[in-house]
Design a protein around this motif. Structure first.
Motif, PDB file in Angstrom:
ATOM      1  N   ASP A 211      38.693  47.159  32.029  1.00  0.00           N
ATOM      2  CA  ASP A 211      39.336  47.263  33.228  1.00  0.00           C
ATOM      3  C   ASP A 211      38.678  47.803  34.267  1.00  0.00           C
ATOM      4  OD1 ASP A 211      41.509  48.665  32.626  1.00  0.00           O
ATOM      5  OD2 ASP A 211      41.705  47.684  31.147  1.00  0.00           O
ATOM      6  N   THR A 213      40.982  49.240  36.144  1.00  0.00           N
ATOM      7  CA  THR A 213      41.601  50.695  35.927  1.00  0.00           C
ATOM      8  C   THR A 213      40.880  51.472  34.957  1.00  0.00           C
ATOM      9  OG1 THR A 213      43.637  48.700  36.336  1.00  0.00           O
ATOM     10  CG2 THR A 213      43.859  51.191  35.199  1.00  0.00           C
ATOM     11  N   LEU A 216      37.893  53.057  36.769  1.00  0.00           N
ATOM     12  CA  LEU A 216      38.389  54.164  37.498  1.00  0.00           C
ATOM     13  C   LEU A 216      39.093  55.861  36.868  1.00  0.00           C
ATOM     14  CD1 LEU A 216      40.514  52.701  39.774  1.00  0.00           C
ATOM     15  CD2 LEU A 216      38.134  53.737  40.526  1.00  0.00           C
ATOM     16  N   THR A 237      46.857  50.054  48.194  1.00  0.00           N
ATOM     17  CA  THR A 237      45.896  49.669  47.389  1.00  0.00           C
ATOM     18  C   THR A 237      46.519  49.456  45.981  1.00  0.00           C
ATOM     19  OG1 THR A 237      44.178  50.478  45.901  1.00  0.00           O
ATOM     20  CG2 THR A 237      45.571  52.131  46.753  1.00  0.00           C
ATOM     21  N   PHE A 238      46.469  48.680  45.217  1.00  0.00           N
ATOM     22  CA  PHE A 238      46.985  48.234  43.936  1.00  0.00           C
ATOM     23  C   PHE A 238      47.732  49.799  43.536  1.00  0.00           C
ATOM     24  CE2 PHE A 238      47.103  46.572  39.569  1.00  0.00           C
ATOM     25  CZ  PHE A 238      47.633  46.238  39.332  1.00  0.00           C
ATOM     26  N   ALA A 240      46.733  50.771  40.194  1.00  0.00           N
ATOM     27  CA  ALA A 240      45.872  51.183  39.588  1.00  0.00           C
ATOM     28  C   ALA A 240      44.544  53.170  40.056  1.00  0.00           C
ATOM     29  CB  ALA A 240      45.058  50.599  39.320  1.00  0.00           C
ATOM     30  N   THR A 241      45.080  52.277  41.854  1.00  0.00           N
ATOM     31  CA  THR A 241      44.080  53.550  41.830  1.00  0.00           C
ATOM     32  C   THR A 241      44.558  55.039  42.195  1.00  0.00           C
ATOM     33  OG1 THR A 241      43.204  51.878  43.908  1.00  0.00           O
ATOM     34  CG2 THR A 241      42.647  54.380  44.216  1.00  0.00           C
ATOM     35  N   VAL A 283      39.055  53.097  48.427  1.00  0.00           N
ATOM     36  CA  VAL A 283      39.281  51.398  48.290  1.00  0.00           C
ATOM     37  C   VAL A 283      38.855  50.380  49.095  1.00  0.00           C
ATOM     38  CG1 VAL A 283      41.130  49.694  47.436  1.00  0.00           C
ATOM     39  CG2 VAL A 283      41.336  52.281  46.999  1.00  0.00           C
ATOM     40  N   ASP A 309      36.531  52.850  44.962  1.00  0.00           N
ATOM     41  CA  ASP A 309      36.865  51.357  44.089  1.00  0.00           C
ATOM     42  C   ASP A 309      36.463  50.621  44.855  1.00  0.00           C
ATOM     43  OD1 ASP A 309      38.447  49.501  42.822  1.00  0.00           O
ATOM     44  OD2 ASP A 309      40.590  51.380  43.028  1.00  0.00           O
ATOM     45  N   ALA A 311      36.847  47.136  43.258  1.00  0.00           N
ATOM     46  CA  ALA A 311      37.677  46.268  42.708  1.00  0.00           C
ATOM     47  C   ALA A 311      37.268  45.245  43.431  1.00  0.00           C
ATOM     48  CB  ALA A 311      38.604  46.972  42.185  1.00  0.00           C
ATOM     49  N   GLN A 312      37.814  45.149  44.985  1.00  0.00           N
ATOM     50  CA  GLN A 312      37.571  43.562  45.144  1.00  0.00           C
ATOM     51  C   GLN A 312      36.877  43.651  45.957  1.00  0.00           C
ATOM     52  OE1 GLN A 312      41.876  43.832  47.094  1.00  0.00           O
ATOM     53  NE2 GLN A 312      42.813  44.894  46.113  1.00  0.00           N
ATOM     54  N   SER A 333      36.482  46.046  39.067  1.00  0.00           N
ATOM     55  CA  SER A 333      37.124  44.865  37.918  1.00  0.00           C
ATOM     56  C   SER A 333      36.258  43.375  37.875  1.00  0.00           C
ATOM     57  CB  SER A 333      38.343  45.195  38.906  1.00  0.00           C
ATOM     58  OG  SER A 333      39.003  43.485  38.064  1.00  0.00           O
ATOM     59  N   PHE A 335      38.686  41.075  36.992  1.00  0.00           N
ATOM     60  CA  PHE A 335      40.055  40.470  36.422  1.00  0.00           C
ATOM     61  C   PHE A 335      39.710  38.798  36.763  1.00  0.00           C
ATOM     62  CE2 PHE A 335      44.313  39.509  38.004  1.00  0.00           C
ATOM     63  CZ  PHE A 335      45.345  39.795  37.031  1.00  0.00           C
ATOM     64  N   LYS A 338      39.676  38.139  40.782  1.00  0.00           N
ATOM     65  CA  LYS A 338      38.887  38.869  41.661  1.00  0.00           C
ATOM     66  C   LYS A 338      37.412  38.320  41.692  1.00  0.00           C
ATOM     67  CE  LYS A 338      40.652  42.951  41.452  1.00  0.00           C
ATOM     68  NZ  LYS A 338      41.779  42.630  41.370  1.00  0.00           N
ATOM     69  N   GLY A 346      38.583  42.499  32.593  1.00  0.00           N
ATOM     70  CA  GLY A 346      37.106  43.307  32.151  1.00  0.00           C
ATOM     71  C   GLY A 346      37.088  44.210  33.673  1.00  0.00           C
ATOM     72  N   TYR A 470      49.685  44.944  50.083  1.00  0.00           N
ATOM     73  CA  TYR A 470      50.784  45.127  49.466  1.00  0.00           C
ATOM     74  C   TYR A 470      51.654  45.230  49.551  1.00  0.00           C
ATOM     75  CZ  TYR A 470      46.261  45.262  46.043  1.00  0.00           C
ATOM     76  OH  TYR A 470      45.027  44.256  45.189  1.00  0.00           O
TER      77      TYR A 470
HETATM   78  C1  PLP Z   1      42.179  48.147  44.581  1.00  0.00           C
HETATM   79  C2  PLP Z   1      42.093  47.889  42.551  1.00  0.00           C
HETATM   80  N1  PLP Z   1      41.747  48.990  41.941  1.00  0.00           N
HETATM   81  C3  PLP Z   1      41.797  48.488  40.925  1.00  0.00           C
HETATM   82  C4  PLP Z   1      42.289  48.075  40.051  1.00  0.00           C
HETATM   83  C5  PLP Z   1      42.311  47.432  38.662  1.00  0.00           C
HETATM   84  O1  PLP Z   1      41.580  46.656  38.256  1.00  0.00           O
HETATM   85  P1  PLP Z   1      42.073  45.907  36.956  1.00  0.00           P
HETATM   86  O2  PLP Z   1      43.424  45.065  36.485  1.00  0.00           O
HETATM   87  O3  PLP Z   1      40.680  44.953  35.934  1.00  0.00           O
HETATM   88  O4  PLP Z   1      42.892  47.036  36.037  1.00  0.00           O
HETATM   89  C6  PLP Z   1      42.595  46.500  40.731  1.00  0.00           C
HETATM   90  C7  PLP Z   1      43.070  45.431  40.327  1.00  0.00           C
HETATM   91  O5  PLP Z   1      43.933  44.237  40.818  1.00  0.00           O
HETATM   92  C8  PLP Z   1      42.395  47.047  42.414  1.00  0.00           C
HETATM   93  O6  PLP Z   1      42.238  45.748  43.072  1.00  0.00           O
END
Ligand code: PLP
Length: 527
Positions: A211, A213, A216, A237-238, A240-241, A283, A309, A311-312, A333, A335, A338, A346, A470
């Protein structure tokens, strides 16, 4: 909506059978014109051939035309070939065979085959009144279909169903291949996907992971980031970062964002660098890359590695180069929602650095360099073979989807701004700013408004879903309270968190949808 042809309708079309031909033919033609697909059930072939031949024979007899059995056979095949030329074949699944308890086994098979699609995505086009009575939600007559053409389906926030129905044959083929070879962990699809993704991004190495997350986490582990180290990133950011930095015992050092792109403000990074700084992690939010050249220059000057990052932003470009290939390590990501998503979790890592690539591969597999030999500590960070098979199917249409996303983003902006320009006292509604050197994949189409709650209420009333990406910047999350960065520490990020709102986004939105959303948001800002 797609349509599955019942035998009666298929025969109407093949034989131009009156008085049904016009409606049946028009319904099918209109469906194709509107982007729908017409399916023929594989199990119908024999009956279809038999009924078409019988019907043609009748037509020739009525017309007093002498046709030999061979010629009749040939004519039947010819009209069926023509019918099938622009249609799709719906093949059977195992459960479609066991239909002998049903009143009409053949009809039951047809009805069961509809369950291959998501609810409402397909109906059986039939003139069989009994069937319509038994299955009112799954069937439609040609006349009814023509009447529904003016009705519109509800707008999804992210429409994965249409995409799925669009690539169903490729998805099924890929999933079946995995079921057949049975290598569910690190099967051949993993290598295939890694090669295709590395090629797509234009870097030497791609390492798929479980995934975004863990992507990272693995990237930072490979860079040797440990307890007490500092990693510079954005608070907007989300979770996870920042979360993965903290999980390693390191400290996320937040830097406020650029008010136009919502990405980290490169002009504020240098002031945050200390002797403990070990990496910079921008990000690429909402699908647009951060200002990577400026950040890279700062990173190089201070000898720091960089993780994007992304992911988006997978599929986006920065000065003509693809996101994920713009720094030491790119992390994305898959997800489901995405821009390139799988059907579960993934992610992937990208780098041109051979040593980092090797380390990341090992960390992904419990730090293993050969079977049961573990020189370093790692995690179980592998992507499932099935998920790789799904991404492979989606990759085939990804370029088209990226193009459609960009067009939809531009169209939203055009619609909203042209309506805004007619307002005398312009209320706050700021559309996304895409830097001229960037292309965005619009993971989110996010606008900034002055009265978010009222806008949300208006959108709900209009049946239009929305989301906030967010609502709380990371410095104000309880999990980061120990960082002691109270409200006011990052004014731009905090203001954005209070005012942004994301609108429905997917490559399959129609212009009608975009107009409906734009209209509703314009109504909303005037509340
Ligand atoms: C900016 C950012 N970083 C990291 C992630 C984490 O990805 P995942 O949900 O695949 O673990 C996301 C997912 O929403 C994200 O938007």
């Amino acid at each position: 909506m797609d349509l599955l042809l019942d035998i009666n309708v298929a025969v109407d079309i093949c034989t131009k059978r009156q008085p049904f031909y016009d409606d049946s033919n028009f319904a099918v033609a209109k469906c194709i014109l509107d982007g729908g697909r017409i399916w023929i059930y594989v199990g119908s072939v024999q009956t279809l051939e038999y009924v078409t031949r019988t019907e043609l024979k009748l037509i020739y007899q009525k017309a007093g035309k002498q046709v030999s059995a061979r010629q009749l056979e040939k004519n039947t095949r010819d009209v069926l070939k023509e019918l099938a030329s622009d249609k799709h074949w719906l093949a059977s699944l195992a459960h479609e065979g066991m239909v002998f308890d049903s009143v009409d086994p053949e009809d039951e098979q047809l009805i069961r085959s509809l369950s291959r699609f998501t609810t409402g995505a397909i109906k059986l086009l039939t003139r069989d009144e009994l069937l319509c009575e038994r299955y009112p939600d799954l069937t439609i007559t040609p006349q009814q279909y023509l009447q529904t053409l003016s009705q519109h389906k509800p707008i999804d926030f992210i429409d994965l169903k249409t995409q799925q129905d669009h690539i169903r044959p490729a998805l099924e083929k890929n999933i079946h291949r995995v079921l057949h070879h049975g290598q569910y962990i690190m099967g051949p699809e993993i290598k295939q996907l890694e090669e295709r993704l590395a090629d797509y991004v234009g870097v030497k190495h791609c390492i798929t992971v479980c995934d975004g997350t863990k992507a990272l986490l693995i990237a930072m582990m490979a860079l040797g980031i440990k307890a007490g180290d500092e990693v510079i990133t954005t608070p907007f950011t989300f979770i996870a970062t920042g979360e993965m930095i903290a999980l390693l015992g390191a400290i996320p050092v937040f830097v406020d964002i650029d008010p136009r792109t919502y990405n980290i403000d490169p002009n504020k990074i240098e002031a945050a660098i200390t002797s403990k700084t070990k990496a910079i992690m921008p990000v690429s939010l909402y699908g647009q890359c951060a200002d990577m050249d400026k950040i890279n220059t700062i990173a190089e000057k201070h000898g720091l590695p960089m993780i994007e990052d992304a992911a988006q932003s997978f599929g986006a470009t920065y000065k003509g180069k693809k996101s994920c290939g713009l720094s030491t390590i790119g992390s994305t990501s898959f997800f489901p929602s995405k821009p390139l998503g799988c059907y579960g979790d993934g992610g992937a890592l990208f780098t041109n650095d051979d040593a980092f690539a090797k380390t990341m591969r090992e960390i992904r597999l419990h730090g293993q360099d050969r079977r049961y030999h573990h020189p370093i500590i790692g995690i179980n960070g592998r992507m499932d073979t099935l998920q790789a098979a799904i991404v492979l199917a989606k990759l085939d249409i990804f370029d088209d989807e990226v193009k459609a996303r960009a067009e939809i983003g531009t169209r939203y902006t055009e619609l909203i701004n042209s309506a805004l320009s007619t307002h005398h006292s312009a209320p706050v509604l700021i559309t996304p700013h895409i830097e001229p050197h960037n292309t965005s994949v619009y993971a989110q189409y996010t606008v900034l408004v002055g009265n978010r709650e009222a806008v949300q209420k208006k959108l709900i009333a209009a049946g239009i879903p929305s989301a906030v990406h967010y609502p709380i910047p990371l410095n104000l999350q309880p999990a980061f309270a120990q960082l002691n960065k109270p409200a006011g520490s990052f004014p731009v990020a905090e203001d954005a968190a209070n005012r942004v709102i994301s609108l429905p986004m997917s490559p399959y939105l129609s212009d009608y949808d975009l107009q409906a959303v734009s209209y509703a948001i314009l109504e909303g800002i005037q509340q």
